[in-house]
Design a protein around this motif. Structure first.
Motif, PDB file in Angstrom:
ATOM      1  N   LEU A 132       0.823  -1.209   0.000  1.00 41.99           N
ATOM      2  CA  LEU A 132       0.000   0.000   0.000  1.00 41.99           C
ATOM      3  C   LEU A 132       0.863   1.267   0.000  1.00 41.99           C
ATOM      4  O   LEU A 132       0.528   2.255  -0.666  1.00 41.99           O
ATOM      5  CB  LEU A 132      -0.930   0.011   1.215  1.00 41.99           C
ATOM      6  CG  LEU A 132      -2.085  -0.991   1.212  1.00 41.99           C
ATOM      7  CD1 LEU A 132      -2.854  -0.923   2.528  1.00 41.99           C
ATOM      8  CD2 LEU A 132      -3.027  -0.711   0.040  1.00 41.99           C
ATOM      9  N   LYS A 135       3.127   1.147  -3.476  1.00 38.09           N
ATOM     10  CA  LYS A 135       2.355   0.963  -4.714  1.00 38.09           C
ATOM     11  C   LYS A 135       3.076   0.022  -5.687  1.00 38.09           C
ATOM     12  O   LYS A 135       2.968   0.150  -6.901  1.00 38.09           O
ATOM     13  CB  LYS A 135       2.108   2.311  -5.408  1.00 38.09           C
ATOM     14  CG  LYS A 135       1.404   3.347  -4.548  1.00 38.09           C
ATOM     15  CD  LYS A 135       0.004   2.914  -4.184  1.00 38.09           C
ATOM     16  CE  LYS A 135      -0.770   4.046  -3.499  1.00 38.09           C
ATOM     17  NZ  LYS A 135      -0.214   4.449  -2.197  1.00 38.09           N
ATOM     18  N   ASP A 136       3.815  -0.929  -5.118  1.00 39.95           N
ATOM     19  CA  ASP A 136       4.591  -1.874  -5.927  1.00 39.95           C
ATOM     20  C   ASP A 136       4.272  -3.284  -5.455  1.00 39.95           C
ATOM     21  O   ASP A 136       4.539  -3.642  -4.308  1.00 39.95           O
ATOM     22  CB  ASP A 136       6.085  -1.577  -5.776  1.00 39.95           C
ATOM     23  CG  ASP A 136       6.939  -2.516  -6.621  1.00 39.95           C
ATOM     24  OD1 ASP A 136       6.364  -3.301  -7.411  1.00 39.95           O
ATOM     25  OD2 ASP A 136       8.177  -2.478  -6.493  1.00 39.95           O
ATOM     26  N   HIS A 137       3.703  -4.094  -6.357  1.00 36.83           N
ATOM     27  CA  HIS A 137       3.336  -5.465  -5.984  1.00 36.83           C
ATOM     28  C   HIS A 137       3.956  -6.510  -6.912  1.00 36.83           C
ATOM     29  O   HIS A 137       3.728  -7.721  -6.748  1.00 36.83           O
ATOM     30  CB  HIS A 137       1.809  -5.632  -6.009  1.00 36.83           C
ATOM     31  CG  HIS A 137       1.202  -5.371  -7.371  1.00 36.83           C
ATOM     32  ND1 HIS A 137       1.161  -6.319  -8.356  1.00 36.83           N
ATOM     33  CD2 HIS A 137       0.659  -4.255  -7.897  1.00 36.83           C
ATOM     34  CE1 HIS A 137       0.596  -5.822  -9.445  1.00 36.83           C
ATOM     35  NE2 HIS A 137       0.278  -4.560  -9.188  1.00 36.83           N
TER      36      HIS A 137
END
Length: 351
Positions: A132, A135-137
């Protein structure tokens, strides 16, 4: 507790050992909410605070790499929380099970499983929080096994510390008064952190180095097999080799702790009883009052700590079954001081 200890020491017929299973232990922990559970939650808060400092550090470069943040947060929390898997974390429960003939290996194994459920849940919760924030998954697909394995090394270290340096749980307001227990307490806290650091280098650094070496060797092949891709090397390292290595370290630590606990069952019960009695004899003051009394206690520490540490080292040199004799003497001395102080206060009041 007293009845259990009396039964264990008198040689009379012991009570049936309580069944220690994962479902029973989970239900008991969530129903009782023992003190060590609050300690584990505090450890998780410490890990989150460390991660927050790294992410929003005002004094140096801020860390934005997701995996670095997760590893730092989880290991900071798990290294401290692993102390809660020790046999003496709940002295009354441990005395009841051990004195009735309970198996120390089962106790440790079930406590390990309970800890892993809490710590793995915390690790994946931290991963979600980092996703969260950053913003990198995209990194999750290749690195989720690392997250799942992080608690294993601290738990293995906690197994060894729980038997090598058993330190029955004592609330902080009591621990600050029990200065004679500080050498053992310090060693008990230091061992898991040291072993966790070593274990992390073994189960994280070494496989990463091996992965890079295999990739480098594969890139130099003239006839490289089609299956020897970078992804397959990564999966073989982190989905097969590293989990097996972690589980092997955990199993060896558990087996060693089990062997030592069987040899020292009676001694562990006696130690937990004396430690609990000392905690009950402590002045019932608040944590803030205990902190304010530290300067007066600190003046007595040099001679007491030196004496206790000397006895402990001497007993460690002698051998196994008597390794805690120094702590027993220290507990007895501090209990005698407390009784003498109270007797003097009562005689003064009467006069």
């Amino acid at each position: 507790m007293t009845e259990a200890v009396t039964t264990a020491l008198s040689g009379s017929a012991p009570l049936p050992a309580p069944k220690v299973t994962l479902p029973r232990e989970l239900i008991r922990v969530l129903r009782v909410w023992p003190d060590w559970l609050f300690g584990m939650l505090a450890s998780m808060g410490l890990g989150l605070a460390t991660g927050a400092f790294l992410y929003w550090a005002p004094f140096s470069g801020r860390v934005r790499d997701p995996l670095t943040l997760i590893v730092t947060i989880v290991l900071t929390a798990a290294a401290d929380a692993s102390l809660t898997n020790q046999l003496a974390a709940e002295p009354e429960w441990a005395i009841k099970v051990l004195s009735a003939g309970g198996d120390p290996a089962r106790m440790l194994r079930v406590r390990n499983q309970v800890l892993y459920i809490f710590e793995a849940g915390f690790a994946f919760g931290v991963a979600g929080l980092v996703i969260l924030l950053t913003k990198d998954h995209h990194w999750v697909k290749h690195n989720w096994p690392i997250i799942a394995e992080l608690p294993l090394a601290p738990i293995a270290a906690g197994n060894l510390a729980s038997v090598l340096f058993p330190c029955p749980f004592m609330r902080l307001r009591h621990r600050l008064q029990a200065t004679t227990t500080w050498p053992r307490w310090g060693a008990y806290i230091g061992i898991p952190f040291a072993l966790t650091s070593l274990g992390t280098a073994t189960v994280m650094g070494f496989p990463a180095w091996m992965e890079q070496q295999v990739k480098h060797s594969a890139a130099r092949m003239h006839h490289r097999p089609g299956w020897l891709t970078a992804d397959n090397i990564h999966y073989a390292t982190w989905l097969i080799a590293v989990p097996v290595l972690n589980l092997l370290i955990w199993a060896l630590a558990l087996k060693t702790a089990d062997s030592l606990a069987h040899l020292r069952r009676r001694h562990l019960v006696v130690l937990m009883q004396k430690h609990t009695e000392l905690a009950q004899d402590m002045d019932d003051i608040s944590l803030w009052q205990a902190v304010k009394a530290l300067p007066a206690n600190l003046r007595t520490i040099p001679s007491e700590v030196y004496e206790v540490a000397t006895v402990e080292i001497e007993e460690v040199r002698k051998v196994g079954g008597h390794i805690d004799r120094g702590l027993e003497h220290a507990l007895a001395r501090q209990a005698a001081k407390i009784r003498a102080k109270r007797a003097a206060e009562q005689s003064t009041g009467t006069a």
